[in-house]
Write an enzyme that holds these catalytic residues in place. Structure first.
Site, PDB file in Angstrom:
ATOM      1  N   GLN A 269       0.464   6.684  -5.622  1.00  0.00           N
ATOM      2  CA  GLN A 269       0.999   7.478  -6.734  1.00  0.00           C
ATOM      3  C   GLN A 269       1.841   6.659  -7.706  1.00  0.00           C
ATOM      4  O   GLN A 269       2.589   7.219  -8.508  1.00  0.00           O
ATOM      5  CB  GLN A 269       1.899   8.639  -6.217  1.00  0.00           C
ATOM      6  CG  GLN A 269       1.374   9.371  -5.037  1.00  0.00           C
ATOM      7  CD  GLN A 269       0.537  10.559  -5.434  1.00  0.00           C
ATOM      8  OE1 GLN A 269       0.357  10.830  -6.604  1.00  0.00           O
ATOM      9  NE2 GLN A 269       0.002  11.259  -4.454  1.00  0.00           N
TER      10      GLN A 269
ATOM     11  N   GLY B 129      10.220   7.387  -6.288  1.00  0.00           N
ATOM     12  CA  GLY B 129       9.741   8.752  -6.061  1.00  0.00           C
ATOM     13  C   GLY B 129       8.987   8.901  -4.747  1.00  0.00           C
ATOM     14  O   GLY B 129       8.786   7.930  -4.011  1.00  0.00           O
ATOM     15  N   TYR B 130       8.596  10.133  -4.452  1.00  0.00           N
ATOM     16  CA  TYR B 130       7.858  10.441  -3.214  1.00  0.00           C
ATOM     17  C   TYR B 130       8.537   9.755  -2.008  1.00  0.00           C
ATOM     18  O   TYR B 130       7.971   8.902  -1.344  1.00  0.00           O
ATOM     19  CB  TYR B 130       6.394  10.014  -3.321  1.00  0.00           C
ATOM     20  CG  TYR B 130       5.700  10.649  -4.492  1.00  0.00           C
ATOM     21  CD1 TYR B 130       5.259  11.963  -4.430  1.00  0.00           C
ATOM     22  CD2 TYR B 130       5.526   9.939  -5.670  1.00  0.00           C
ATOM     23  CE1 TYR B 130       4.644  12.567  -5.522  1.00  0.00           C
ATOM     24  CE2 TYR B 130       4.918  10.529  -6.777  1.00  0.00           C
ATOM     25  CZ  TYR B 130       4.484  11.842  -6.685  1.00  0.00           C
ATOM     26  OH  TYR B 130       3.884  12.419  -7.766  1.00  0.00           O
TER      27      TYR B 130
ATOM     28  N   TYR C 258      -6.634   5.891   4.380  1.00  0.00           N
ATOM     29  CA  TYR C 258      -6.692   4.816   3.382  1.00  0.00           C
ATOM     30  C   TYR C 258      -5.789   3.634   3.773  1.00  0.00           C
ATOM     31  O   TYR C 258      -6.235   2.485   3.792  1.00  0.00           O
ATOM     32  CB  TYR C 258      -6.291   5.332   1.986  1.00  0.00           C
ATOM     33  CG  TYR C 258      -6.061   4.183   1.063  1.00  0.00           C
ATOM     34  CD1 TYR C 258      -7.130   3.408   0.629  1.00  0.00           C
ATOM     35  CD2 TYR C 258      -4.770   3.794   0.694  1.00  0.00           C
ATOM     36  CE1 TYR C 258      -6.934   2.293  -0.151  1.00  0.00           C
ATOM     37  CE2 TYR C 258      -4.565   2.678  -0.095  1.00  0.00           C
ATOM     38  CZ  TYR C 258      -5.654   1.934  -0.519  1.00  0.00           C
ATOM     39  OH  TYR C 258      -5.449   0.813  -1.281  1.00  0.00           O
TER      40      TYR C 258
ATOM     41  N   ASP D  35      -9.373   4.455  -2.121  1.00  0.00           N
ATOM     42  CA  ASP D  35      -8.330   5.148  -2.880  1.00  0.00           C
ATOM     43  C   ASP D  35      -9.003   5.880  -4.056  1.00  0.00           C
ATOM     44  O   ASP D  35     -10.240   5.911  -4.150  1.00  0.00           O
ATOM     45  CB  ASP D  35      -7.254   4.165  -3.351  1.00  0.00           C
ATOM     46  CG  ASP D  35      -7.709   3.307  -4.513  1.00  0.00           C
ATOM     47  OD1 ASP D  35      -8.936   3.249  -4.773  1.00  0.00           O
ATOM     48  OD2 ASP D  35      -6.854   2.709  -5.187  1.00  0.00           O
TER      49      ASP D  35
ATOM     50  N   CYS E 189     -13.938   0.343 -14.364  1.00  0.00           N
ATOM     51  CA  CYS E 189     -14.505   1.689 -14.241  1.00  0.00           C
ATOM     52  C   CYS E 189     -13.368   2.715 -14.288  1.00  0.00           C
ATOM     53  O   CYS E 189     -13.113   3.454 -13.343  1.00  0.00           O
ATOM     54  CB  CYS E 189     -15.300   1.797 -12.937  1.00  0.00           C
ATOM     55  SG  CYS E 189     -16.329   3.261 -12.868  1.00  0.00           S
TER      56      CYS E 189
ATOM     57  N   GLU F  57       0.828  -1.214   0.000  1.00  0.00           N
ATOM     58  CA  GLU F  57       0.000   0.000   0.000  1.00  0.00           C
ATOM     59  C   GLU F  57       0.862   1.265   0.000  1.00  0.00           C
ATOM     60  O   GLU F  57       0.519   2.254  -0.636  1.00  0.00           O
ATOM     61  CB  GLU F  57      -0.951   0.004   1.204  1.00  0.00           C
ATOM     62  CG  GLU F  57      -2.009  -1.093   1.166  1.00  0.00           C
ATOM     63  CD  GLU F  57      -2.932  -0.997  -0.053  1.00  0.00           C
ATOM     64  OE1 GLU F  57      -2.950   0.057  -0.714  1.00  0.00           O
ATOM     65  OE2 GLU F  57      -3.614  -1.990  -0.347  1.00  0.00           O
TER      66      GLU F  57
HETATM   67 FE1  SF4 Z   1     -18.433   2.401 -13.639  1.00  0.00          FE
HETATM   68 FE2  SF4 Z   1     -19.989   1.912 -15.766  1.00  0.00          FE
HETATM   69 FE3  SF4 Z   1     -19.803   0.159 -13.760  1.00  0.00          FE
HETATM   70 FE4  SF4 Z   1     -21.077   2.464 -13.424  1.00  0.00          FE
HETATM   71  S1  SF4 Z   1     -21.646   0.814 -14.840  1.00  0.00           S
HETATM   72  S2  SF4 Z   1     -19.639   1.517 -11.993  1.00  0.00           S
HETATM   73  S3  SF4 Z   1     -19.804   3.840 -14.633  1.00  0.00           S
HETATM   74  S4  SF4 Z   1     -18.146   0.769 -15.139  1.00  0.00           S
END
Ligand code: SF4
Length: 363
Positions: free
Chosen positions: A40, A79-80, A118, A136, A184, A35
């Site tokens: 980053q 880094g960091y 976190y 995160d 996502c 973690e």
């Molecule tokens: Fe993300 Fe699309 Fe799933 Fe909604 S439906 S959580 S926008 S991937």
């Protein structure tokens, strides 16, 4: 179990990446190490560092007992560096105050250097199955989209807590993060392959990538830092150790002007620099520009304008604003933890890097 946890965990069990820190049973020190490194930093970059780290510091006790310079050397390139310094101090604190056992409760974990909400949530939930959230940037983005929140603010934490399944809170946290990393994603979420599409408000509104709203952009300051690769009469080069606290603390660099994101661009007056920061006088005939090296920090950019020169009085060395300074052979330079841009400068000196910018060679 709520109606999000079940499909999310089913997806996670089938699709999660087999990363080295995910081996069961979870070791709290391994979870913590990963973690800290992943903040980053991309997963692909972290994996080899993670293996090298555990080979050198197999246990938290080994990390606590190691010299800071060894820790920074192993961190070189990630880094960091404050992350490494804090992790080292936190390991010592765990050895001293907690009998060498990583605390299980997030409020205790957060008393350790560098451990925020976190990381505390991740260690507590992943290693000890505590029912606490760990958000995160990936999981915050997923939650914002699921609930059509425009801002990733603190209210997401209580939302995430309410969603946690009591039997697998760590897996739920990790699954949300993994969904954000693999499905996502920031610009092009793959809603067709998402196990939570049925419950996603952003998807239902037809604009999944519009959440959360982007923050207003800000100007990034740019600092020009004159830097001197100084040699003595022989083949030794001057390296200086930065103060332990602060930006790039404890790392070694070639003699440089002070860096400040708020300072204006400064002229490359390298003779004044050598005298001010090291009490050294340059041989005027030896001064020549080597090139420049760019580096970006989170809040500002730096261009190191590099000059080569020979000192007329190497024995007069007296560092000013550095923890220490030494004349070193090339082999000794390789042993020390250098900042990322100083690694590039060293490569430039060795001819291993293309010179990108060459001003007048008569300077
Ligand atoms: Fe993300 Fe699309 Fe799933 Fe909604 S439906 S959580 S926008 S991937």
């Amino acid at each position: 179990m709520n109606n999000l946890a079940e499909p999310l965990l089913r997806w996670f069990d089938q699709h999660h990446r087999a990363l080295p820190w995910r081996r069961e049973p979870r070791d709290p020190y391994h979870v913590w190490t990963s973690e800290v490194m992943l903040q980053q930093t991309q997963v692909a970059t972290v994996v080899p560092y993670f293996h090298r780290w555990l080979a050198r510091f197999p246990t938290l006790a080994d990390l606590a007992a190691a010299p800071l310079q060894d820790v920074l050397k192993l961190w070189e390139g990630l880094g960091y560096y404050a992350r490494a310094r804090n992790f080292h101090r936190a390991a010592q604190q765990v050895m001293h105050d907690h009998g060498g056992c990583v605390p299980q409760r997030p409020e205790v974990l957060m008393t350790l250097p560098g451990v925020g909400r976190y990381v505390a949530g991740a260690i507590a939930s992943l290693a000890f199955n505590q029912p606490v959230p760990a958000l995160d940037s990936n999981s915050k983005r997923v939650l914002c989209r699921l609930f059509a929140r425009e801002q990733a603010d603190d209210s997401l934490w209580s939302l995430a807590e309410a969603l946690l399944p009591p039997d697998r809170p760590g897996a739920f946290n990790e699954a949300l993060i993994e969904l954000g990393a693999l499905v996502c994603t920031p610009r092009q979420p793959n809603c067709a392959g998402c196990p939570l599409q049925f419950a996603c408000a952003a998807f239902q509104r037809g604009e999944p990538a519009a959440y959360p709203r982007p923050r207003a952009g800000r100007a990034v300051p740019h600092v020009l830092v004159p830097t001197l690769v100084l040699t003595d009469d022989g083949d030794r080069t001057l390296l200086c150790r930065r103060p332990t606290e602060g930006l790039l603390g404890g790392l070694w660099e070639f003699l440089s002007a002070e860096q400040s994101p708020t300072a204006p661009l400064v002229d490359a007056d390298v003779s004044a620099l050598a005298y001010r920061r090291a009490n050294l006088t340059l041989d005027p005939a030896s001064v020549r520009p080597l090139g420049s090296v760019a580096h970006a920090f989170t809040h500002f950019k730096v261009t190191r304008q590099v000059w080569l020169a020979r000192a007329l009085n190497p024995e007069a060395l007296q560092p000013n604003g550095y923890a220490e300074a030494r004349w070193l052979s090339p082999a000794e330079v390789e042993q020390l933890p250098l900042t990322r841009s100083d690694q590039k400068i060293w490569a430039l000196c060795q001819g291993g890097m293309k010179v990108r910018h060459l001003p007048d060679w008569n300077g």
